[in-house]
Design a protein around this motif. Structure first.
Motif, PDB file in Angstrom:
ATOM      1  N   ILE A 248       1.076  -1.283   0.021  1.00 29.26           N
ATOM      2  CA  ILE A 248       0.090  -0.339  -0.101  1.00 29.26           C
ATOM      3  C   ILE A 248       0.921   1.359   0.067  1.00 29.26           C
ATOM      4  O   ILE A 248       1.762   1.290   0.919  1.00 29.26           O
ATOM      5  CB  ILE A 248      -0.911  -0.026   1.127  1.00 29.26           C
ATOM      6  CG1 ILE A 248      -1.937  -1.415   1.362  1.00 29.26           C
ATOM      7  CG2 ILE A 248      -1.603   1.202   1.371  1.00 29.26           C
ATOM      8  CD1 ILE A 248      -2.725  -1.176   2.216  1.00 29.26           C
TER       9      ILE A 248
ATOM     10  N   ASP B  69       0.892   5.789  -0.688  1.00 27.17           N
ATOM     11  CA  ASP B  69       0.009   7.026  -0.977  1.00 27.17           C
ATOM     12  C   ASP B  69      -0.109   7.237  -2.487  1.00 27.17           C
ATOM     13  O   ASP B  69       1.117   7.341  -3.096  1.00 27.17           O
ATOM     14  CB  ASP B  69       0.213   7.995  -0.121  1.00 27.17           C
ATOM     15  CG  ASP B  69       1.563   8.772  -0.404  1.00 27.17           C
ATOM     16  OD1 ASP B  69       2.387   8.342  -0.155  1.00 27.17           O
ATOM     17  OD2 ASP B  69       1.361   9.808  -1.114  1.00 27.17           O
TER      18      ASP B  69
ATOM     19  N   HIS C 255       7.520   4.977  -2.668  1.00 27.66           N
ATOM     20  CA  HIS C 255       7.133   3.478  -2.061  1.00 27.66           C
ATOM     21  C   HIS C 255       8.251   2.955  -1.489  1.00 27.66           C
ATOM     22  O   HIS C 255       9.293   3.488  -1.012  1.00 27.66           O
ATOM     23  CB  HIS C 255       6.396   2.811  -3.208  1.00 27.66           C
ATOM     24  CG  HIS C 255       7.685   2.338  -4.224  1.00 27.66           C
ATOM     25  ND1 HIS C 255       8.112   1.220  -4.295  1.00 27.66           N
ATOM     26  CD2 HIS C 255       8.069   3.026  -5.045  1.00 27.66           C
ATOM     27  CE1 HIS C 255       8.809   1.230  -5.560  1.00 27.66           C
ATOM     28  NE2 HIS C 255       8.904   2.141  -5.968  1.00 27.66           N
TER      29      HIS C 255
ATOM     30  N   ARG D 213       7.677   4.856   4.133  1.00 24.41           N
ATOM     31  CA  ARG D 213       6.371   4.545   4.860  1.00 24.41           C
ATOM     32  C   ARG D 213       5.797   5.463   5.965  1.00 24.41           C
ATOM     33  O   ARG D 213       4.483   5.868   5.694  1.00 24.41           O
ATOM     34  CB  ARG D 213       6.905   3.179   5.676  1.00 24.41           C
ATOM     35  CG  ARG D 213       5.860   2.657   6.762  1.00 24.41           C
ATOM     36  CD  ARG D 213       6.293   1.589   7.498  1.00 24.41           C
ATOM     37  NE  ARG D 213       5.093   1.096   8.276  1.00 24.41           N
ATOM     38  CZ  ARG D 213       4.731  -0.120   8.665  1.00 24.41           C
ATOM     39  NH1 ARG D 213       5.489  -1.032   7.940  1.00 24.41           N
ATOM     40  NH2 ARG D 213       3.720  -0.538   9.225  1.00 24.41           N
TER      41      ARG D 213
ATOM     42  N   ALA E  58       3.951   8.016   3.729  1.00 22.94           N
ATOM     43  CA  ALA E  58       2.662   7.379   3.096  1.00 22.94           C
ATOM     44  C   ALA E  58       1.599   7.290   4.062  1.00 22.94           C
ATOM     45  O   ALA E  58       0.376   7.691   3.788  1.00 22.94           O
ATOM     46  CB  ALA E  58       2.863   5.899   2.745  1.00 22.94           C
ATOM     47  N   VAL E  59       1.998   7.140   5.371  1.00 24.94           N
ATOM     48  CA  VAL E  59       1.113   6.925   6.392  1.00 24.94           C
ATOM     49  C   VAL E  59       0.526   8.305   6.686  1.00 24.94           C
ATOM     50  O   VAL E  59      -0.727   8.738   6.765  1.00 24.94           O
ATOM     51  CB  VAL E  59       1.788   6.382   7.806  1.00 24.94           C
ATOM     52  CG1 VAL E  59       0.923   6.913   9.094  1.00 24.94           C
ATOM     53  CG2 VAL E  59       2.194   4.791   7.514  1.00 24.94           C
TER      54      VAL E  59
ATOM     55  N   PRO F 113      -5.242   5.812  -0.786  1.00 20.87           N
ATOM     56  CA  PRO F 113      -4.383   4.649  -0.673  1.00 20.87           C
ATOM     57  C   PRO F 113      -4.423   3.795  -2.019  1.00 20.87           C
ATOM     58  O   PRO F 113      -5.379   3.640  -2.642  1.00 20.87           O
ATOM     59  CB  PRO F 113      -4.751   3.834   0.311  1.00 20.87           C
ATOM     60  CG  PRO F 113      -6.214   4.030   0.583  1.00 20.87           C
ATOM     61  CD  PRO F 113      -6.584   5.451   0.025  1.00 20.87           C
TER      62      PRO F 113
ATOM     63  N   VAL G 211       0.650  -0.081   5.680  1.00 20.59           N
ATOM     64  CA  VAL G 211       1.424   0.683   4.569  1.00 20.59           C
ATOM     65  C   VAL G 211       2.807   0.146   4.496  1.00 20.59           C
ATOM     66  O   VAL G 211       3.688  -0.093   5.363  1.00 20.59           O
ATOM     67  CB  VAL G 211       1.366   2.065   5.011  1.00 20.59           C
ATOM     68  CG1 VAL G 211       2.321   3.063   3.976  1.00 20.59           C
ATOM     69  CG2 VAL G 211      -0.235   2.385   4.736  1.00 20.59           C
TER      70      VAL G 211
END
Lengths: 246, 341
Positions: A153, A155, A167, A172, A175-176, A185, A217
């Motif tokens: 997963i 963003d 990614h 991480r 993205a969180v 997502p 994520v």
């Protein structure tokens, strides 16, 4: 260490180093410069080459289309006989605030973000202007069946171009933060032929997901769910409590 | 040595030292970013800067960690140690740039305070592969900040040399945290084994040089407990205006020979615990090889107006053999002899 030979003695606050040390110091300086050069070159050639993604930072264009939520906000633009689709996100790590405009024809200004044919606009909601004509454009949904994917997963905003790489584990935390702020997502996986595939994530009812997926994520997970196609995009519908870590 | 505290007591050699440091660091950053822009044209400039500053800081930290033990093994490296604190401050600045860019890039402009986000965004403490690596780098940066902020002699005086030394030994904790930061962070995403190889090679070099230096030091300290005068060496084993370092009852003592006299002083400089016995008699004073701090060999006191003092010890010379009493004394650790003996 005890003395065994008559070494030159260095005192830093004297104007010059002792004569016997000067040649040695020149060698040390050259060695340090060589270390800096060789390490910089080695690392520059060793990091993996990143794929192309685009964020037209500082470039705003005007777009005219219809705002939909399928399930995340998007702008549909009719060009010739085709509907082009752009995800809409806000500035920074925030969702686009477009609830008041869903289903309406609008004119807005946005900055393009794009990768592998997927497109997104970073917009400032204050630039959205309602247009006085009705619009019926909507993306048809085609159900493709139930599939199982293993992937990661991310963003969508960073992955599509705001950051590169957007990614894997180093990304991480970002993205969180993005998904927590409402950025859609995206699930990066591979299909049965090994082709890379990106699917937007929704829950089993097709509703948007945000904080529910944060713990998953940027690590390998397996998701089984219903896949549907809306225009250029695929959506994977499954409740996060069915996600499993690999 | 200086009586007044100044931000930086510049001298020609410090200027040269800093010029080499700035040239090396600037060259590294420019090469890394410039070459990466060609080898990795799709990487964003933020990503390149984060990587450039982070790798530069780690490289500098390796150099810093190597200087101490290299000087123990080969005194010709001592010029690198003289202004090592500027290397330390530069390492912190590089780390701060790396951390600042990363904090803004990964945590700012979101729904949570960036510093809070740094600490709470990844909660996978139960998994090594997914373990939160950013807080490790943050803690290391805090340590580097404390060391950079207290690197001035003003803080050495305020904290006492012992406390100051303890604080600055935290550099090893920072190094371990940074190795974990890299191994659990970028190395989880980069597939080229050369990157892990470079990191491992750096660790092996640091560890090996430390072990070699420690082995040498340990061999010197391996002495039984003694009372009274102890024979330490022949007079001829001590070169003129230099010392022989001995270890008696856990204390290192430097026995200097100079102008027909023998003097025994503590081997530990009051400034940064430098090894006085590896220094020389310069202008009649024992001169520390690290930063040039000076002590009168007769009294162990720095020449006026300085007030530093190191312990002195009684010395005897019998039949060409030097004896030292490991019990420190005040100001009478001086013995005269006839140089022709």
């Amino acid at each position: 260490m005890n003395p065994t030979e008559d070494e030159p003695f260095y005192i830093g606050y004297q104007p010059q180093p002792p004569v016997g040390l000067r040649r040695w110091l020149r060698i040390v300086i050259v060695a340090l410069l060589a270390l800096a050069i060789s390490t910089a070159l080695l690392l520059a050639f060793t990091f993996r080459r990143l794929p192309l993604s685009v964020f037209e930072f500082g470039v705003e264009r005007e777009y005219v289309g219809v705002i939909r939520a399928q399930p995340y906000p998007l702008l549909l633009i009719k060009r010739d006989d085709r509907l082009e689709q752009f995800w809409l996100v806000g500035s920074g790590k925030h969702a686009a605030d477009v609830n008041a405009f869903v289903g309406q024809s609008v004119k807005l200004r946005g900055t393009l973000i794009t990768r592998d044919g997927l497109r997104m606009l970073e917009i400032n909601s204050s630039t959205i202007k309602r247009l006085n004509h009705a619009s019926a454009e909507a993306l048809p949904t085609e159900s493709l069946g139930r599939f199982t994917f293993v992937g990661e997963i991310v963003d969508s905003k960073c992955y599509l171009g705001v950051m590169n790489p957007g990614h894997t584990k180093p990304h991480r935390e970002c993205a969180v933060r993005c998904i927590s702020g409402g950025v859609p997502p995206l699930f990066l996986a591979h299909d049965s032929q090994g082709q890379a595939i990106a699917l937007q994530l929704a829950d089993a009812q097709g509703e948007p997901l945000s904080k529910e997926v944060l713990d998953f994520v940027a690590e390998p997970i397996e998701i089984t769910g219903e896949v549907s196609r809306q225009g250029e995009w695929l959506t994977l519908r499954a409740n996060p409590d069915t996600y499993t870590r690999k | 040595m200086s009586l007044r505290y100044r931000a930086i007591s510049w001298n020609p050699q410090k200027r040269r030292y800093d010029a080499v440091m700035a040239a090396s660091s600037g060259l590294y950053l420019a090469l890394f970013v410039g070459v990466s822009a060609f080898t990795n044209p799709n990487a964003t400039i933020e990503t390149l800067l984060i990587r450039a500053f982070g790798t530069a800081a780690l490289l500098l930290l390796h150099v810093i960690l190597l200087i101490g033990p290299l000087c123990r093994l080969q005194p010709r490296f001592l010029p690198l140690l003289y202004n090592r604190r500027h290397l330390g401050v530069t390492t912190f600045v590089m780390g701060l740039a790396h951390g600042g860019f990363a904090l803004f890039q990964f945590h700012a402009l979101g729904d949570t305070n960036p510093l809070v986000s740094l600490l709470i965004s990844n909660r996978r403490f139960d998994s090594l592969a997914n373990f939160p690596f950013q807080p490790l780098g943050f803690i290391a940066l805090v340590i580097l900040f404390l060391m950079a902020a207290t690197s001035h002699d003003f803080w050495l005086k305020q904290l006492s040399p012992v406390m100051w030394k303890r604080l600055h030994m935290l550099v090893y904790a920072a190094y371990a945290l940074l190795i974990a930061h890299v191994a659990l962070g970028v190395l989880q995403a980069e597939t080229n084994p050369l990157l892990a190889g470079v990191l491992a090679a750096g660790m092996i070099v640091v560890l090996t040089v430390h072990l070699l230096a420690a082995q040498r030091e340990h061999a010197m300290d391996k002495q039984p407990f003694e009372t009274g005068f102890v024979a330490v060496c022949a007079l001829g084993e001590i070169p003129e205006k230099r010392a022989r370092v001995i270890s008696l009852n856990g204390e290192r003592i430097a026995v200097f020979k100079h102008d027909g006299k023998l003097s025994a002083l503590s081997n530990v400089c009051q400034h940064q615990n430098g090894p006085l016995g590896e220094g020389r008699i310069v202008d009649g004073c024992v001169t520390c090889p690290w930063h040039g701090y000076q002590y009168l060999p007769e009294t162990g006191v720095s020449p006026p107006p300085f007030k530093e003092r190191v312990a002195t010890y009684r010395v005897k010379l019998i039949d060409g053999v030097v004896y030292v009493n490991p019990e420190p004394v005040g100001q009478d650790g001086i013995l005269s002899y006839t140089p022709s003996v």
